[in-house]
Each structure stands twice: as structure tokens, then as C-alpha cells.
Motif scaffolding. Structure first.
Motif, PDB file in Angstrom:
ATOM      1  N   ARG A 161       0.676  -1.306  -0.106  1.00 26.16           N
ATOM      2  CA  ARG A 161       0.026  -0.136   0.007  1.00 26.16           C
ATOM      3  C   ARG A 161       1.031   1.291   0.100  1.00 26.16           C
ATOM      4  NH1 ARG A 161      -4.570  -1.986   4.385  1.00 26.16           N
ATOM      5  NH2 ARG A 161      -5.844  -3.270   3.059  1.00 26.16           N
ATOM      6  N   GLY A 162       0.869   2.066  -1.157  1.00 22.42           N
ATOM      7  CA  GLY A 162       1.640   3.148  -1.195  1.00 22.42           C
ATOM      8  C   GLY A 162       0.790   4.510  -0.728  1.00 22.42           C
ATOM      9  N   LEU A 163       1.370   5.614  -0.985  1.00 20.80           N
ATOM     10  CA  LEU A 163       0.616   6.742  -0.431  1.00 20.80           C
ATOM     11  C   LEU A 163      -0.323   7.290  -1.984  1.00 20.80           C
ATOM     12  CD1 LEU A 163       3.118   8.095   1.670  1.00 20.80           C
ATOM     13  CD2 LEU A 163       1.101   7.521   2.511  1.00 20.80           C
ATOM     14  N   LYS A 164      -1.427   7.945  -1.535  1.00 20.68           N
ATOM     15  CA  LYS A 164      -2.058   8.340  -2.645  1.00 20.68           C
ATOM     16  C   LYS A 164      -1.366   9.485  -3.446  1.00 20.68           C
ATOM     17  CE  LYS A 164      -6.545  10.282  -4.021  1.00 20.68           C
ATOM     18  NZ  LYS A 164      -7.700  10.895  -3.768  1.00 20.68           N
ATOM     19  N   ASP A 165      -0.554  10.103  -2.640  1.00 20.00           N
ATOM     20  CA  ASP A 165       0.085  11.412  -3.137  1.00 20.00           C
ATOM     21  C   ASP A 165       1.611  11.179  -3.522  1.00 20.00           C
ATOM     22  OD1 ASP A 165      -2.084  13.234  -3.396  1.00 20.00           O
ATOM     23  OD2 ASP A 165      -1.917  13.743  -1.474  1.00 20.00           O
ATOM     24  N   ALA A 166       2.052  10.007  -3.125  1.00 21.20           N
ATOM     25  CA  ALA A 166       3.336   9.396  -3.336  1.00 21.20           C
ATOM     26  C   ALA A 166       3.419   7.873  -3.563  1.00 21.20           C
ATOM     27  CB  ALA A 166       4.299   9.946  -2.125  1.00 21.20           C
ATOM     28  N   PRO A 167       2.705   7.426  -4.889  1.00 21.68           N
ATOM     29  CA  PRO A 167       2.736   6.205  -5.018  1.00 21.68           C
ATOM     30  C   PRO A 167       4.159   5.356  -5.006  1.00 21.68           C
ATOM     31  CG  PRO A 167       1.378   7.406  -6.565  1.00 21.68           C
ATOM     32  CD  PRO A 167       2.268   8.236  -5.898  1.00 21.68           C
ATOM     33  N   PHE A 168       4.350   4.210  -4.839  1.00 15.05           N
ATOM     34  CA  PHE A 168       5.380   3.368  -4.758  1.00 15.05           C
ATOM     35  C   PHE A 168       5.842   2.990  -6.142  1.00 15.05           C
ATOM     36  CE2 PHE A 168       4.636   1.629  -0.407  1.00 15.05           C
ATOM     37  CZ  PHE A 168       4.892   2.933   0.397  1.00 15.05           C
ATOM     38  N   LYS A 169       6.909   3.161  -6.713  1.00 16.95           N
ATOM     39  CA  LYS A 169       7.346   3.005  -7.841  1.00 16.95           C
ATOM     40  C   LYS A 169       8.267   1.816  -8.144  1.00 16.95           C
ATOM     41  CE  LYS A 169       6.132   7.607  -9.442  1.00 16.95           C
ATOM     42  NZ  LYS A 169       6.451   8.774 -10.201  1.00 16.95           N
ATOM     43  N   GLY A 170       8.479   1.109  -9.347  1.00 22.19           N
ATOM     44  CA  GLY A 170       9.648   0.124  -9.412  1.00 22.19           C
ATOM     45  C   GLY A 170       9.657  -0.942  -8.610  1.00 22.19           C
ATOM     46  N   VAL A 171       8.421  -1.564  -8.122  1.00 28.91           N
ATOM     47  CA  VAL A 171       8.272  -2.717  -7.370  1.00 28.91           C
ATOM     48  C   VAL A 171       8.353  -4.107  -8.284  1.00 28.91           C
ATOM     49  CG1 VAL A 171       6.772  -3.871  -5.735  1.00 28.91           C
ATOM     50  CG2 VAL A 171       7.133  -1.554  -5.339  1.00 28.91           C
ATOM     51  N   CYS A 172       9.200  -4.700  -8.185  1.00 31.30           N
ATOM     52  CA  CYS A 172       9.637  -5.950  -9.175  1.00 31.30           C
ATOM     53  C   CYS A 172       9.553  -7.371  -8.523  1.00 31.30           C
ATOM     54  CB  CYS A 172      10.785  -5.847  -9.954  1.00 31.30           C
ATOM     55  SG  CYS A 172      10.904  -4.364 -10.703  1.00 31.30           S
ATOM     56  N   LEU A 173       8.488  -8.109  -8.618  1.00 32.03           N
ATOM     57  CA  LEU A 173       8.428  -9.479  -7.943  1.00 32.03           C
ATOM     58  C   LEU A 173       8.751 -10.446  -8.888  1.00 32.03           C
ATOM     59  CD1 LEU A 173       4.897  -8.665  -6.233  1.00 32.03           C
ATOM     60  CD2 LEU A 173       7.271  -8.192  -5.385  1.00 32.03           C
ATOM     61  N   SER A 174       9.537 -11.651  -8.491  1.00 41.83           N
ATOM     62  CA  SER A 174       9.965 -12.505  -9.464  1.00 41.83           C
ATOM     63  C   SER A 174      10.368 -13.846  -8.549  1.00 41.83           C
ATOM     64  CB  SER A 174      10.968 -12.087 -10.228  1.00 41.83           C
ATOM     65  OG  SER A 174      12.172 -11.910  -9.505  1.00 41.83           O
ATOM     66  N   ASN A 175       9.856 -14.972  -9.314  1.00 41.53           N
ATOM     67  CA  ASN A 175      10.146 -16.233  -8.604  1.00 41.53           C
ATOM     68  C   ASN A 175       9.603 -16.320  -7.002  1.00 41.53           C
ATOM     69  OD1 ASN A 175      11.442 -17.261 -11.129  1.00 41.53           O
ATOM     70  ND2 ASN A 175      13.129 -16.422 -10.282  1.00 41.53           N
ATOM     71  N   ILE A 176       8.246 -16.065  -6.720  1.00 37.75           N
ATOM     72  CA  ILE A 176       7.936 -15.787  -5.409  1.00 37.75           C
ATOM     73  C   ILE A 176       6.732 -16.895  -5.222  1.00 37.75           C
ATOM     74  CG2 ILE A 176       6.817 -14.387  -3.821  1.00 37.75           C
ATOM     75  CD1 ILE A 176       8.271 -12.235  -5.091  1.00 37.75           C
ATOM     76  N   ASN A 177       6.892 -17.855  -4.326  1.00 38.08           N
ATOM     77  CA  ASN A 177       5.770 -18.802  -3.809  1.00 38.08           C
ATOM     78  C   ASN A 177       5.459 -18.959  -2.525  1.00 38.08           C
ATOM     79  OD1 ASN A 177       4.458 -21.283  -3.657  1.00 38.08           O
ATOM     80  ND2 ASN A 177       5.285 -22.009  -5.535  1.00 38.08           N
ATOM     81  N   LEU A 178       4.021 -18.372  -2.143  1.00 35.78           N
ATOM     82  CA  LEU A 178       3.859 -18.238  -0.670  1.00 35.78           C
ATOM     83  C   LEU A 178       2.505 -18.708  -0.633  1.00 35.78           C
ATOM     84  CD1 LEU A 178       5.127 -14.391  -0.305  1.00 35.78           C
ATOM     85  CD2 LEU A 178       6.294 -16.838   0.498  1.00 35.78           C
TER      86      LEU A 178
END
Length: 227
Positions: A161-178
Motif C-alpha cells: 500500500r503506497g501513498l495516494k500522493d506518493a505512489p510506490f514505483k519500480g516494485v518488481c516481484l519474481s520467482n515468489i511462491n507463498l
């Protein structure tokens, strides 16, 4: 292997934390850089932090960045981590009023077992030291790469959950098994996200739609190419 009660790195550079077993009532390893207006004024980031071959358990987080990151945190590598009986496996956290930045964070090759939330990246964590913080001092979160993360009995795989006025960018998910047998009996969506962008590849269960596609994931292109 060293035995530690906690490891807390604040406004530090060129730090290596390795080969340790940690059992505590707080985050196992926390990277910080100052609190609200005081951290902004001090202005000393935590940079070039390596965390590797850590094993531990805690009701809180295994690897944590924040939530006090007002001086900035960048170039953090955490790898070869084993977590048991955790509240949160990986927690990157900040809040409005913090200012500062969280940038170039890489977490890879993590095993977790019996965990409430596997991955949490949140913009609403932590209180304030006093009422003098600037609510318009928004943190900048960009370049978070999570790869090779495997978990058993993980109740919720991801909450971002980012911030409406400061969204989180460049979040990269790979090879994840949960996965969690408990969750298969529930209609609750496995991932919850808001105000975040970029992409994912080979993530199970499938992440939220904001991160589900690799198409146009410019901030993740190099990361995915090197898998």
C-alpha cells in the motif's frame, strides 16, 4: 554463527550483517535513517547495507526497512535469509511526514515458514515523535526488487500500500511462491495492493492487478532480463 537479540542500523554506510541467528520481540534486522523532521534535518542516509545468511524468529518482521527513513535508505541487499514463526517476513515501511526516500532495495533467496504476512510494503506505518512533523513531507519509494522467495504456511502472501500522493514505483516481484492451506478455504484475495506500480513474473498465488503484468514494466525490465 553469531547469536543476536536484534540488529538495528541507523544512518550508517558500508555495513555488513551476516551469519547470525536472531530471536527477538522486534524486527530481526532493521535499517533506518532518522525520524521525521529530526531525520530530515540530520540528513544522513543509510547506504550500501548487506544482510546475508540470517536465521531467526519474531512476532514482528524478519528483514525491515523503516519505518524511520527520513534521511533516506538506498542500496540494501538482503539474501539467503531463513525465517520461522514470523509476523511479517519482509517489511518495507514508511509514513507521511517522514520525507526521505527508500531506493534500490533487493531481497533474494528467502525461505519463510509459519508467517502471518509474507511481503509487506506500506506507507502508513509508525507514529511521530511529536506534533512538529510536516504532513506534506512524503517519502519516495522506488526500486524494490524481490526475487526467489519461498514460504510455507504463509497466511497472506502480500500487502503493498503506497501513498495516494506518493505512489510506490519500480516494485518488481519474481520467482515468489507463498502458499497457505488455510487460505484456500477463504474467499479473501491473497494479495492486497494500492498506489503501487511495475510488474511481476512467476509469482504464486498471482499478485494484485497493479503488479500482475510484465507488459510495459519499464522499471523492472533489467531485473526480469537477468533472471
Amino acid at each position: 554463527m553469531n547469536s543476536l537479540s536484534k540488529n538495528h542500523t541507523d544512518s550508517s554506510s558500508n555495513v555488513c550483517i551476516e551469519d547470525s541467528y536472531i530471536s527477538t520481540g522486534d524486527d530481526l534486522v532493521a535499517v533506518k535513517s532518522g525520524w521525521d523532521e529530526y531525520g530530515i534535518a540530520f540528513g544522513r542516509p543509510s547506504t550500501d547495507i548487506t544482510i546475508r545468511r540470517i536465521t531467526g524468529s519474531s512476532p514482528f518482521a524478519g528483514i525491515a526497512v523503516g519505518s524511520e527513513t527520513s534521511g533516506g535508505v538506498k542500496n540494501v541487499l538482503a539474501e539467503n535469509i531463513n525465517l520461522y514463526n514470523m509476523g511479517v517476513g519482509i517489511h518495507i515501511k514508511t509514513n507521511m511526514g517522514r520525507g526521505g526516500f527508500i531506493r534500490n532495495i533487493t531481497v533474494s533467496h528467502v525461505y519463510m515458514e509459519d508467517v502471518r504476512t509474507g511481503i509487506k510494503i506500506s506507507g502508513d506505518v509508525g507514529d511521530h515523535p511529536d506534533g512538529n512533523f510536516n504532513p506534506n513531507a512524503l517519502p519516495a519509494v522506488k526500486g524494490v526488487r524481490l526475487n526467489g522467495i519461498w514460504g510455507q504456511r504463509v497466511i497472506q502472501p502480500g500487502l503493498i500500500r503506497g501513498l495516494k500522493d506518493a505512489p510506490f514505483k519500480g516494485v518488481c516481484l519474481s520467482n515468489i511462491n507463498l502458499h497457505s492451506a488455510q487460505r484456500t478455504r477463504s474467499n479473501t484475495p491473497p494479495w492486497k495492493c494500492s498506489d503501487v506500480s511495475e510488474g511481476s513474473v512467476q509469482v504464486s498465488p498471482s499478485p494484485c492487478f497493479e503488479l500482475a503484468s510484465t507488459n510495459g514494466a519499464g522499471g523492472c525490465s533489467d531485473h526480469f532480463r537477468n533472471l
